[in-house]
Design an enzyme around this catalytic site. Structure first.
Site, PDB file in Angstrom:
ATOM      1  CG  HIS A  46       5.048 -16.034 -10.866  1.00 31.24           C
ATOM      2  ND1 HIS A  46       5.042 -14.712 -10.546  1.00 31.24           N
ATOM      3  CD2 HIS A  46       4.172 -16.188 -11.885  1.00 31.24           C
ATOM      4  CE1 HIS A  46       4.190 -14.075 -11.319  1.00 31.24           C
ATOM      5  NE2 HIS A  46       3.648 -14.944 -12.155  1.00 31.24           N
TER       6      HIS A  46
ATOM      7  CG  ASP B 254       1.672 -20.671 -17.749  1.00 29.65           C
ATOM      8  OD1 ASP B 254       2.386 -19.807 -17.219  1.00 29.65           O
ATOM      9  OD2 ASP B 254       0.775 -20.412 -18.573  1.00 29.65           O
TER      10      ASP B 254
HETATM   11  C1  SDX Z   1       3.636 -16.478 -16.505  1.00 28.90           C
HETATM   12  O1  SDX Z   1       4.835 -12.066 -14.699  1.00 28.90           O
HETATM   13  C2  SDX Z   1       3.710 -12.661 -14.662  1.00 28.90           C
HETATM   14  O2  SDX Z   1       2.823 -12.298 -13.917  1.00 28.90           O
HETATM   15  C3  SDX Z   1       3.589 -13.828 -15.617  1.00 28.90           C
HETATM   16  C4  SDX Z   1       2.290 -14.617 -15.544  1.00 28.90           C
HETATM   17  C5  SDX Z   1       1.095 -13.757 -15.944  1.00 28.90           C
HETATM   18  O3  SDX Z   1      -0.011 -14.114 -15.558  1.00 28.90           O
HETATM   19  O4  SDX Z   1       1.296 -12.811 -16.748  1.00 28.90           O
HETATM   20  O5  SDX Z   1       2.098 -15.100 -14.226  1.00 28.90           O
HETATM   21  C6  SDX Z   1       2.328 -15.792 -16.503  1.00 28.90           C
HETATM   22  O6  SDX Z   1       4.467 -16.126 -17.307  1.00 28.90           O
HETATM   23  C7  SDX Z   1       3.932 -17.511 -15.447  1.00 28.90           C
HETATM   24  C8  SDX Z   1       5.408 -18.041 -15.538  1.00 28.90           C
HETATM   25  C9  SDX Z   1       5.445 -19.081 -16.653  1.00 28.90           C
HETATM   26  N1  SDX Z   1       6.862 -19.476 -16.943  1.00 28.90           N
HETATM   27  C10 SDX Z   1       7.312 -20.708 -16.664  1.00 28.90           C
HETATM   28  O7  SDX Z   1       6.670 -21.560 -16.041  1.00 28.90           O
HETATM   29  C11 SDX Z   1       8.712 -20.978 -17.198  1.00 28.90           C
HETATM   30  C12 SDX Z   1       9.566 -21.634 -16.114  1.00 28.90           C
HETATM   31  N2  SDX Z   1       9.796 -20.634 -15.068  1.00 28.90           N
HETATM   32  C13 SDX Z   1      11.051 -19.895 -15.110  1.00 28.90           C
HETATM   33  O8  SDX Z   1      11.464 -19.584 -16.420  1.00 28.90           O
HETATM   34  C14 SDX Z   1      11.067 -18.743 -14.109  1.00 28.90           C
HETATM   35  O9  SDX Z   1      10.612 -19.253 -12.918  1.00 28.90           O
HETATM   36  C15 SDX Z   1      10.318 -17.463 -14.395  1.00 28.90           C
HETATM   37  C16 SDX Z   1      10.679 -16.881 -15.707  1.00 28.90           C
HETATM   38  C17 SDX Z   1       8.832 -17.696 -14.347  1.00 28.90           C
HETATM   39  C18 SDX Z   1      10.670 -16.468 -13.292  1.00 28.90           C
HETATM   40  O10 SDX Z   1      12.003 -16.221 -13.423  1.00 28.90           O
HETATM   41  P1  SDX Z   1      12.739 -15.167 -12.466  1.00 28.90           P
HETATM   42  O11 SDX Z   1      11.847 -14.502 -11.516  1.00 28.90           O
HETATM   43  O12 SDX Z   1      13.544 -14.277 -13.343  1.00 28.90           O
HETATM   44  O13 SDX Z   1      13.580 -16.070 -11.572  1.00 28.90           O
HETATM   45  P2  SDX Z   1      15.027 -16.453 -11.916  1.00 28.90           P
HETATM   46  O14 SDX Z   1      15.117 -16.848 -13.364  1.00 28.90           O
HETATM   47  O15 SDX Z   1      15.917 -15.357 -11.430  1.00 28.90           O
HETATM   48  O16 SDX Z   1      15.213 -17.770 -11.064  1.00 28.90           O
HETATM   49  C19 SDX Z   1      15.597 -17.678  -9.704  1.00 28.90           C
HETATM   50  C20 SDX Z   1      16.367 -18.963  -9.478  1.00 28.90           C
HETATM   51  C21 SDX Z   1      17.433 -19.211 -10.541  1.00 28.90           C
HETATM   52  O17 SDX Z   1      18.457 -19.970  -9.923  1.00 28.90           O
HETATM   53  P3  SDX Z   1      19.779 -19.157  -9.388  1.00 28.90           P
HETATM   54  O18 SDX Z   1      20.324 -18.387 -10.598  1.00 28.90           O
HETATM   55  O19 SDX Z   1      19.284 -18.242  -8.279  1.00 28.90           O
HETATM   56  O20 SDX Z   1      20.716 -20.244  -8.908  1.00 28.90           O
HETATM   57  O21 SDX Z   1      15.454 -20.075  -9.597  1.00 28.90           O
HETATM   58  C22 SDX Z   1      15.841 -20.903 -10.694  1.00 28.90           C
HETATM   59  C23 SDX Z   1      16.788 -20.098 -11.560  1.00 28.90           C
HETATM   60  O22 SDX Z   1      17.709 -20.954 -12.212  1.00 28.90           O
HETATM   61  N3  SDX Z   1      14.613 -21.213 -11.408  1.00 28.90           N
HETATM   62  C24 SDX Z   1      14.308 -22.435 -11.848  1.00 28.90           C
HETATM   63  C25 SDX Z   1      13.025 -22.297 -12.418  1.00 28.90           C
HETATM   64  N4  SDX Z   1      12.626 -21.023 -12.313  1.00 28.90           N
HETATM   65  C26 SDX Z   1      13.618 -20.361 -11.683  1.00 28.90           C
HETATM   66  N5  SDX Z   1      14.960 -23.610 -11.825  1.00 28.90           N
HETATM   67  C27 SDX Z   1      14.326 -24.657 -12.392  1.00 28.90           C
HETATM   68  N6  SDX Z   1      13.095 -24.610 -12.956  1.00 28.90           N
HETATM   69  C28 SDX Z   1      12.421 -23.435 -12.980  1.00 28.90           C
HETATM   70  N7  SDX Z   1      11.217 -23.389 -13.537  1.00 28.90           N
END
Ligand code: SDX
Length: 431
Positions: free
Chosen positions: A308, A366
């Site tokens: 998140h 989710d």
């Molecule tokens: C919702 O914003 C809100 O409040 C949203 C929400 C709401 O109520 O409105 O809470 C609802 O959208 C919840 C989130 C649902 N999405 C998912 O479950 C999809 C999977 N999650 C990822 O796509 C990700 O965690 C996000 C999009 C939720 C958050 O992404 P960020 O904050 O931009 O984090 P990031 O992409 O910069 O990741 C940080 C690191 C990265 O690695 P590095 O580049 O630092 O090496 O963590 C890794 C990412 O690769 N990473 C993951 C991961 N999520 C982040 N690696 C594996 N699996 C994951 N799910």
């Protein structure tokens, strides 16, 4: 508007700029950069807005480090345990918990607005039967601005109120109709003797040949899912609604924009993507393969339902939903649901893996909502529409807060331009 309590100094090329610092009632201080460009001819740079407050708000507060979520100051776990969705709608919209009379009046108005204009039925017939319900909802909600002209003037408080009630009341009906259309069953009209969640379940699962008797545990779980998804400060879809509304667009068009944004798998589409991921994993013994893929920088695969932008400890909504998942699956006698077994083992493995611990990745809202909805009989394509039904009150509350803010102006970000600098046109014979 908060007043500056401190000051920050930015020094660039020997010149110092004084920037006011404002203190919130909760959360981090903010540096007011509104005058930075006028003073320094410089922009700030923050793709994804990881360090940017786009507005001030009184509605929802999230402490990502503590894993806390409050609506108008009330913790989400207390609201999920003691309140119900329409009471939370009232709280989000008006700022206080309603007394008994105010709540009854509010619920009566919502109940009496659940039907849609009969002619809107024809919009559904224009879609293919295999259309995604989110495509249908985006289209039909946007089309509401073609039917409810008397509630599109955003400068008129009464029209804003009517549009708010129409959207909150009609979203379940539209979502249920989108589902019925895709499964080829006749639409089911709402009933005024049912509560919001029960009405939605019946509109989805009743058929002319056999009515649907709502199980109170399922309607309670449905209501809790609505409550837990209602608002979440300035997430992507809420920011979309605010930006669309800042141009003065009508509320139905703005909510349709929010639905479109919520559809993405990185946002509200994650619940569907999470169940599809669990199905792809297929068995507990394949979990290590997918954990490895999630950690592989060369593999775009991410564990859907994990991580998140704001929560770096735990998503309090997932904690509540995990309890509901156990209740619903036990009631339905599917606690040994293979997908749930994979989900529970995936959670256990991920939470013990150094990669996920270091990056603070854990199950979000989710992860468990999809499992409950699957157990309740919804197809995965209906998971995000259900999220949209709930988040409509959050979008509307944030929309009303912005529209009535005297500071409101059209949102217009700038950029860091890295393209070609000015050059003369080249005639085709010289290229
Ligand atoms: C919702 O914003 C809100 O409040 C949203 C929400 C709401 O109520 O409105 O809470 C609802 O959208 C919840 C989130 C649902 N999405 C998912 O479950 C999809 C999977 N999650 C990822 O796509 C990700 O965690 C996000 C999009 C939720 C958050 O992404 P960020 O904050 O931009 O984090 P990031 O992409 O910069 O990741 C940080 C690191 C990265 O690695 P590095 O580049 O630092 O090496 O963590 C890794 C990412 O690769 N990473 C993951 C991961 N999520 C982040 N690696 C594996 N699996 C994951 N799910």
């Amino acid at each position: 508007m908060a007043e500056a309590t401190k000051h920050a100094t930015l020094t660039v090329n020997g010149t110092s700029y004084d920037l006011p610092v404002m203190s919130p009632s909760a959360g981090p201080d903010v540096i007011d950069i509104r005058k930075l460009y006028a003073q320094a001819q410089m922009f700030t740079y923050d793709p994804g807005f990881t360090s940017t407050a786009s507005c001030d708000s009184h509605i929802t507060f999230i402490d990502g480090d503590k894993g806390e979520l409050q609506h108008r100051g009330y913790p989400i776990d207390q609201l999920a345990g003691k309140s119900h969705f329409l009471e939370v709608c009232y709280l989000l919209l008006y700022g206080e918990l309603p007394g008994a009379t105010a709540l009854e009046e509010f619920e009566t108005i919502v109940t009496r607005h659940t039907m849609i204009h009969e002619q809107m039925m024809y919009f559904f017939r224009g879609f293919r039967r295999d259309a995604h319900p989110m495509a249908v909802m985006t289209g039909v909600v946007g089309a509401m601005s073609a039917f409810y002209h008397d509630s599109t003037d955003i400068t008129d408080e009464h029209q804003r109120e009517v549009a708010s009630f129409r959207l909150i009341a009609k979203m379940p009906t539209i979502a249920a109709m989108a589902y019925k259309f895709t499964v080829g069953q006749p639409f089911v009209y709402p009933r005024n003797d049912l509560d919001y969640a029960s009405n939605f379940l019946r509109m989805c699962f009743a058929v002319p040949a056999e009515d649907y008797v709502v199980n109170p545990i399922l309607s309670r779980a449905m209501d809790r899912i609505f409550t837990l998804h209602a608002d979440h400060e300035q997430n992507a879809s809420t920011s979309t609604v605010r930006l669309a509304s800042s141009s003065g667009a009508n509320p139905f068009a703005c909510i349709a924009a929010g639905i479109a944004c919520l559809w993405g798998p990185a946002h509200g589409g994650a619940n569907q993507a999470c169940l599809e991921m669990l199905r792809e994993i297929g068995s507990v013994d394949r979990i290590p393969e997918f954990i490895a893929r999630a950690k592989d920088k060369n593999d775009p695969f991410r564990l859907m339902g994990f991580g998140h932008r704001v929560y770096k400890n735990t998503d309090p909504r997932a904690t509540v939903l995990k309890q509901s998942a156990d209740e619903v699956l036990e009631l339905l006698g599917v606690e040994d649901n293979p997908l749930l077994q994979i989900a529970k083992e995936l959670e256990r493995v991920a939470l013990s893996d150094p990669y996920f611990i270091e990056k603070k990745l854990f199950p979000n809202v989710d992860f468990y909502s999809g499992i409950i909805l699957e157990a309740m009989g919804f197809p995965t394509s209906m998971f995000t529409p259900i999220f949209a039904v709930s988040r409509t009150v959050g979008w509307i509350s944030q929309w009303k807060e912005m529209i009535t803010d005297p500071q409101m102006k059209i949102g217009r970000p700038r950029q860091l331009y890295l393209g070609e600098t000015a050059r003369d046109y080249v005639d085709i014979e010289n290229r």
